[in-house]
Design an enzyme around this catalytic site. Structure first.
Site, short mmCIF file in Angstrom:
data_model
loop_
_atom_site.label_atom_id
_atom_site.label_comp_id
_atom_site.label_asym_id
_atom_site.label_seq_id
_atom_site.Cartn_x
_atom_site.Cartn_y
_atom_site.Cartn_z
N GLU A 284 5.03 19.10 5.28
CA GLU A 284 5.21 17.73 4.75
C GLU A 284 5.08 16.72 5.89
O GLU A 284 4.49 15.66 5.72
CB GLU A 284 6.56 17.59 4.05
CG GLU A 284 6.67 18.38 2.75
CD GLU A 284 5.56 18.07 1.74
OE1 GLU A 284 5.21 16.88 1.58
OE2 GLU A 284 5.05 19.02 1.11
N TRP A 287 1.59 16.09 6.30
CA TRP A 287 0.95 15.09 5.43
C TRP A 287 0.95 13.72 6.09
O TRP A 287 0.04 12.91 5.92
CB TRP A 287 1.65 15.02 4.06
CG TRP A 287 1.11 16.02 3.09
CD1 TRP A 287 1.64 17.24 2.79
CD2 TRP A 287 -0.10 15.90 2.30
NE1 TRP A 287 0.84 17.89 1.87
CE2 TRP A 287 -0.22 17.08 1.54
CE3 TRP A 287 -1.07 14.91 2.16
CZ2 TRP A 287 -1.28 17.30 0.65
CZ3 TRP A 287 -2.13 15.12 1.27
CH2 TRP A 287 -2.22 16.30 0.54
N TRP A 315 -9.98 -1.68 -13.62
CA TRP A 315 -8.55 -1.98 -13.58
C TRP A 315 -8.25 -3.22 -14.41
O TRP A 315 -9.09 -4.11 -14.55
CB TRP A 315 -8.09 -2.25 -12.13
CG TRP A 315 -8.27 -1.09 -11.19
CD1 TRP A 315 -9.14 -1.03 -10.16
CD2 TRP A 315 -7.57 0.17 -11.22
NE1 TRP A 315 -9.04 0.20 -9.52
CE2 TRP A 315 -8.08 0.95 -10.15
CE3 TRP A 315 -6.58 0.72 -12.03
CZ2 TRP A 315 -7.63 2.24 -9.87
CZ3 TRP A 315 -6.13 2.00 -11.76
CH2 TRP A 315 -6.65 2.75 -10.70
N ASN A 350 10.32 11.42 -3.46
CA ASN A 350 8.87 11.63 -3.49
C ASN A 350 8.32 11.96 -4.89
O ASN A 350 7.31 11.42 -5.31
CB ASN A 350 8.47 12.73 -2.50
CG ASN A 350 6.98 12.98 -2.50
OD1 ASN A 350 6.20 12.08 -2.24
ND2 ASN A 350 6.58 14.19 -2.84
N TRP A 368 -3.92 0.30 -7.91
CA TRP A 368 -2.96 0.92 -7.00
C TRP A 368 -2.57 -0.03 -5.88
O TRP A 368 -1.47 0.04 -5.34
CB TRP A 368 -3.52 2.23 -6.42
CG TRP A 368 -4.83 2.11 -5.71
CD1 TRP A 368 -6.08 2.29 -6.25
CD2 TRP A 368 -5.05 1.76 -4.33
NE1 TRP A 368 -7.04 2.07 -5.31
CE2 TRP A 368 -6.45 1.76 -4.12
CE3 TRP A 368 -4.23 1.46 -3.26
CZ2 TRP A 368 -7.03 1.45 -2.89
CZ3 TRP A 368 -4.79 1.17 -2.02
CH2 TRP A 368 -6.18 1.16 -1.85
N TRP A 391 -0.75 6.28 -2.24
CA TRP A 391 -1.16 5.55 -3.45
C TRP A 391 -2.55 5.97 -3.89
O TRP A 391 -2.81 6.19 -5.07
CB TRP A 391 -1.08 4.03 -3.23
CG TRP A 391 0.28 3.51 -3.60
CD1 TRP A 391 1.31 3.27 -2.74
CD2 TRP A 391 0.77 3.24 -4.92
NE1 TRP A 391 2.41 2.87 -3.46
CE2 TRP A 391 2.11 2.83 -4.79
CE3 TRP A 391 0.22 3.30 -6.19
CZ2 TRP A 391 2.91 2.48 -5.89
CZ3 TRP A 391 1.00 2.95 -7.30
CH2 TRP A 391 2.33 2.55 -7.14
C1 LIG Z 1 3.00 6.31 -4.08
C2 LIG Z 1 3.63 6.84 -2.82
C3 LIG Z 1 3.88 5.97 -1.76
C4 LIG Z 1 4.46 6.45 -0.58
N1 LIG Z 1 4.71 5.57 0.45
C5 LIG Z 1 5.25 6.04 1.62
C6 LIG Z 1 5.52 5.15 2.69
O1 LIG Z 1 5.26 3.94 2.65
N2 LIG Z 1 6.11 5.68 3.81
C7 LIG Z 1 6.39 7.01 3.93
O2 LIG Z 1 6.91 7.43 4.96
N3 LIG Z 1 6.10 7.86 2.93
C8 LIG Z 1 5.55 7.43 1.79
N4 LIG Z 1 5.29 8.32 0.76
C9 LIG Z 1 5.43 9.77 1.01
C10 LIG Z 1 6.78 10.41 0.65
O3 LIG Z 1 7.16 10.06 -0.64
C11 LIG Z 1 7.90 10.04 1.62
O4 LIG Z 1 7.48 10.23 2.96
C12 LIG Z 1 9.13 10.92 1.39
O5 LIG Z 1 9.57 10.79 0.07
C13 LIG Z 1 10.22 10.51 2.36
O6 LIG Z 1 11.41 11.21 2.12
P1 LIG Z 1 11.97 12.29 3.15
O7 LIG Z 1 11.98 11.70 4.51
O8 LIG Z 1 13.25 12.79 2.61
O9 LIG Z 1 10.84 13.38 3.07
P2 LIG Z 1 10.82 14.93 3.46
O10 LIG Z 1 10.39 15.66 2.25
O11 LIG Z 1 12.07 15.35 4.10
O12 LIG Z 1 9.60 15.02 4.48
C14 LIG Z 1 9.75 14.84 5.90
C15 LIG Z 1 8.80 13.78 6.39
O13 LIG Z 1 7.45 14.15 6.14
C16 LIG Z 1 6.67 13.00 5.81
N5 LIG Z 1 6.16 13.14 4.44
C17 LIG Z 1 6.73 13.82 3.41
N6 LIG Z 1 5.94 13.75 2.31
C18 LIG Z 1 4.87 13.02 2.66
C19 LIG Z 1 3.70 12.60 1.97
N7 LIG Z 1 3.45 12.94 0.70
N8 LIG Z 1 2.79 11.84 2.62
C20 LIG Z 1 2.99 11.48 3.91
N9 LIG Z 1 4.09 11.86 4.63
C21 LIG Z 1 5.00 12.61 4.01
C22 LIG Z 1 7.60 11.80 5.90
O14 LIG Z 1 7.46 11.20 7.17
C23 LIG Z 1 8.97 12.43 5.71
O15 LIG Z 1 10.00 11.69 6.30
C24 LIG Z 1 4.74 7.84 -0.45
C25 LIG Z 1 4.49 8.69 -1.53
C26 LIG Z 1 3.94 8.20 -2.70
C27 LIG Z 1 3.65 9.16 -3.83
#
Ligand SMILES: Cc1cc2nc3c(=O)[nH]c(=O)nc-3n(C[C@H](O)[C@H](O)[C@H](O)COP(=O)(O)OP(=O)(O)OC[C@H]3O[C@@H](n4cnc5c(N)ncnc54)[C@H](O)[C@@H]3O)c2cc1C
Length: 483
Positions: A284, A287, A315, A350, A368, A391
């Protein structure tokens, strides 16, 4: 003429608000020069991507924490406001600095800005060096066999992990002492930047966050001590605190991904966690790396669809529907709970981010970019790379995106990931008495159930703003136009 070796070194803090594993700070220490740490609040250069309101809240507290940590090792934090290039120019002159060190940012406006600043400084014989503090692998480091950047996550991450395992993961220690210049330039007063909301104080619900390096470390330790063991299974259930909540800390650089990686491997070597759990969590984090690579190689990612065919997508424009979505008043409880979690806490789970984004782009057919803008203003972890890539991923227009025709059914998503409706009850209190059988589609409940739950649809809680089946067919029809 080269500046004297005793001329100060400016350390320009940006998205690296920490002392541990901070290569720019380390370089300044190594130079032997007195150190002048600086933060510039630049709301001009980023244009429409200037920091949003929630991020300003975080920044205020993070700068407070940074100033405290710097003070403990003998350094001040100089605060300046304005266009970075001209502020830096003045600062260098005012302080007589001989060197400027910073850690790299990868946003398109930042790479252009930093290249110009570096060139100007060097033209004046001021040493200017930048470093990688925020990524495991920089966007130009991971290439496929043809020398191109990856457009699909799995091979990107596989290659990145191979490279990471081949090299030594070097990190820099937390400094214990440093020397400041004898005379200091004036600094702005943080409170006068007015980054915190007052009337009304919409940030009351943010109080459980601890911005700053210590808060980041605590979040990592708490997560790796327990939740990481359930992460693979439970990370999709929004009622549970089963993810790390490291995202705002990572965005502001309060923790280094290299230290996260090392800590997870350390736990693994000590057999405190299982390889599959470590791999899932690190993927993650991967990602995030992938998003940065996409943004770097496709700088239009925040504005334009990655897949060109989506430029022709029909859109709609519907301000009323957009407002209902922003306010969490769509009539679909899982969507509304997510949007209200975002507003109240500055963060959204997420799984729910995916559900609300799918709802906006597919059920409402709204672009989006509108959703990304709202997230930008309201998320504490608003991050140009992650937000734009995610997005586009949900909208179907991104790299390695979910196919457009995968349209989440918000009722089934709620039933699957919030079976008992705990998450919904937390954020949509008007439905707190609804039995779990009807909480995901309250408008379908018999009259007597609604009466018992004290809910009048259309009065206490909105009727759905769009019919699911109709919206699904409409979205698929719209998609046919661009196939
Ligand atoms: C529409 C949409 C918009 C989003 N906008 C952002 C945003 O502006 N900033 C942001 O940091 N994340 C964003 N995310 C990705 C993700 O939802 C969050 O990083 C995550 O929910 C953060 O929670 P956590 O730190 O507990 O994640 P954990 O699950 O604990 O993951 C650890 C770290 O991995 C990274 N990560 C995890 N999932 C993703 C992912 N899908 N894409 C990229 N990095 C990821 C983050 O840095 C996160 O802190 C977005 C997802 C969606 C679907």
């Amino acid at each position: 003429m080269t500046a004297s070796p005793s001329a100060p070194a400016i350390v320009w803090f940006r998205q690296d608000l920490r002392l541990a594993d901070n290569p720019a700070l380390h370089a300044a220490l190594k130079s032997g020069r007195p150190i002048l740490p600086v933060y510039i609040l630049d709301n001009i250069t980023p244009g429409e991507w200037k920091m949003g309101a929630a991020s300003h809240w975080w920044l205020h507290h993070s700068l407070e924490a940074l100033a405290k940590s710097l003070k403990a090792i003998g350094l001040p934090l100089i605060l300046k406001r304005g266009e970075s290039g001209s502020v830096m120019n003045t600062l260098v002159k005012e302080s007589g600095a001989g060197a400027v060190y910073w850690n790299r940012c990868y946003e398109p406006y930042a790479t252009v800005r930093d290249a110009t600043i570096k060139e100007n400084l060097r033209a004046d014989d001021i040493a200017a060096e930048s470093y990688n503090a925020s990524l495991l692998v920089e966007p130009w480091e991971v290439e496929n066999a043809q020398g191109n950047h990856f457009k699909v996550f799995t091979p990107f991450w596989r290659r990145a992990v191979e490279q990471l395992l081949e090299r030594e993961m070097k990190t820099f220690p937390y400094p214990t002492k440093a020397n400041a210049p004898a005379t200091l330039p004036t600094s702005d007063v943080l409170d006068e930047w007015k980054l915190l909301p007052t009337q009304p104080n919409w940030a009351e619900g943010f109080a459980h966050w601890t911005p700053g390096e210590k808060g980041a470390e605590q979040a990592l330790l708490a997560f790796t001590d327990s939740a990481i063991r359930y992460y693979r299974v439970e990370r999709d259930f929004p009622a549970q605190e089963s993810t790390s909540r490291l995202s705002p800390h990572l965005h502001f650089g309060e923790i280094s991904p290299r230290l996260i990686w090392k800590h997870v491997y350390h736990q693994l070597d000590a057999e405190r966690i299982k390889p599959a759990d470590a791999q899932k969590f690190l993927s993650e984090v991967g990602w995030r790396e992938f998003s940065y690579s996409l943004l770097y190689h496709f700088p239009a990612l925040p504005q334009k669809p990655f897949q060109e065919k989506f430029a022709a997508f029909p859109w709609e424009k519907n301000d009323k529907a957009l407002l209902a979505w922003q306010r969490g008043m769509t009539g679909y409880p899982i969507v509304d709970a997510g949007m209200r979690e975002l507003w109240q806490t500055g963060w959204m789970h997420n799984r729910v981010r995916m559900i609300v984004a799918s709802f906006l782009t597919k059920h409402l057919l709204l672009p989006w970019q509108e959703g990304a803008k709202w997230f930008w203003d309201t998320l504490l972890d608003a991050d140009l790379a992650n937000n734009s890539a995610s997005w586009q991923w949900v909208a179907g227009s991104g790299a390695d995106a979910a196919p457009y025709f995968r349209i989440f059914n918000p009722i089934l998503q709620g039933e699957k990931f919030d079976e008992k409706g705990e998450y919904i009850r937390r954020f949509v209190p008007e439905l707190k008495n609804m039995p779990k059988e009807y909480i995901h589609a309250p408008w379908k409940a018999p009259e007597w159930i609604l009466k018992q739950a004290k809910v009048v649809i259309g009065k206490d809680y909105p009727a759905p703003i769009v019919n699911h089946e109709m919206a699904r067919d409409r979205a698929l029809e719209a998609y046919k136009n661009i196939k």
